[in-house]
Design a protein around this motif. Structure first.
Motif, mmCIF file in Angstrom:
data_model
loop_
_atom_site.group_PDB
_atom_site.id
_atom_site.type_symbol
_atom_site.label_atom_id
_atom_site.label_comp_id
_atom_site.label_asym_id
_atom_site.label_seq_id
_atom_site.Cartn_x
_atom_site.Cartn_y
_atom_site.Cartn_z
ATOM 1 N N ILE A 11 -43.900 60.115 35.443
ATOM 2 C CA ILE A 11 -42.834 59.127 34.677
ATOM 3 C C ILE A 11 -42.077 60.179 33.627
ATOM 4 N N LEU A 69 -38.116 51.626 29.043
ATOM 5 C CA LEU A 69 -39.267 51.274 29.932
ATOM 6 C C LEU A 69 -38.688 50.456 31.233
ATOM 7 N N VAL A 72 -37.798 52.744 33.520
ATOM 8 C CA VAL A 72 -38.989 53.373 34.307
ATOM 9 C C VAL A 72 -39.491 52.430 35.332
ATOM 10 N N PHE A 73 -39.658 51.055 35.061
ATOM 11 C CA PHE A 73 -40.070 50.243 35.603
ATOM 12 C C PHE A 73 -39.337 49.975 37.108
ATOM 13 N N LEU A 76 -39.796 53.242 39.154
ATOM 14 C CA LEU A 76 -41.105 53.106 39.945
ATOM 15 C C LEU A 76 -41.161 52.011 41.121
ATOM 16 N N GLN A 77 -40.584 50.972 40.992
ATOM 17 C CA GLN A 77 -40.272 50.086 42.221
ATOM 18 C C GLN A 77 -39.328 50.816 43.298
ATOM 19 N N HIS A 234 -43.398 45.376 29.889
ATOM 20 C CA HIS A 234 -42.935 46.639 30.776
ATOM 21 C C HIS A 234 -43.921 47.887 30.412
ATOM 22 N N VAL A 238 -46.268 49.340 33.551
ATOM 23 C CA VAL A 238 -45.865 50.954 33.955
ATOM 24 C C VAL A 238 -47.254 51.609 34.010
#
Length: 247
Positions: A11, A69, A72-73, A76-77, A234, A238
């Motif tokens: 990340i 975040l 970031v989340f 990541l998805q 979040h 993460v």
């Protein structure tokens, strides 16, 4: 628990770049936030090994208000580290009691999804889960609100690609049923005719809530503002994602 360098590298490109002469790296700050999230301590109670508590709090607060975040989340998805393309998702909510430290802020400081019910001051976390470790989306509402309306709003904004939505009786209204059908999915909820075998998967969202509540700052709400409490949710999602070797 501590975030390792290899986990952090998943990340690090998504976090704000550090400029100038900073005393704490982003990894240092994340591990300090992890300590607070796990133990529920006050920021002033951070062990000195993490560095200046106010520096850490300031960076956390800046990240929370700028939605670091959240992004970031979402990324990541997108990268499939968190997987969202599944046959069925589950929708449910959980109650979080609000600590006295989390009440009393002026409403003008920002939204506060806090309501008073028989259990005292509470917040509800509404969550769509793909499995026991994978959240697709979540939202907050005051603890004294019914599940159905916030649940429908969450479904509308979740960009789902599933065939079924598994829900409990709190969502059995015709409005919720029609929304699920309009979104191109099939509702799986008693007392309507439903797939009983598929309905057993509803326990996955409960298990995900259990994982989230392993973090003390989520088990109890210490934060007055939704933007900070949402940051911790979040953060937990993460951390859970980067801690697992997914197939």
């Amino acid at each position: 628990m501590e975030i390792t360098t290899s986990q952090y590298e998943k990340i690090s490109p998504l976090l704000p770049r550090q400029r100038g002469n900073v005393s704490l790296s982003n990894l240092d700050v994340l591990n300090a936030i992890l300590y607070v999230a796990e133990h529920g301590c006050k920021w002033r109670g951070l062990p000195k090994r993490f560095g200046n508590w106010h520096t850490i709090y300031t960076r956390m607060n800046r990240w929370a208000k700028s939605g670091v975040l959240d992004r970031v989340f979402s990324e990541l998805q997108h990268q499939d580290i968190i997987r969202v393309k599944v046959e069925a998702v589950s929708l449910d909510s959980t109650i979080v009691k609000v600590h006295p430290d989390g009440t009393g802020a002026f409403k003008k400081n920002g939204p506060q999804a806090i309501g008073k019910s028989r259990g005292g001051w509470t917040t509800k976390i509404h969550l769509v889960a793909a499995d026991a470790r994978t959240a697709v989306n979540f939202s907050l509402s005051p603890g004294n609100t019914h599940d159905a309306a916030p649940g429908r709003e969450l479904l509308k904004t979740s960009n789902l690609s599933a065939n079924f939505v598994i829900m409990d009786r709190a969502y059995e209204g015709n409005e919720t049923r029609q929304l699920v059908l309009d979104l191109g999915m099939t509702p799986v909820v008693p007392p309507w005719e439903y797939n009983r075998e598929l309905y057993k998967k509803r326990n996955e969202v409960e298990r995900l809530f259990r994982r989230l509540k392993g973090f003390r700052r989520i088990f109890s709400r210490f934060d007055k503002l939704d933007v900070v409490f949402t940051f911790f949710i979040h953060f937990a999602l993460v951390i859970d994602a980067i801690s697992v070797n997914r197939p």
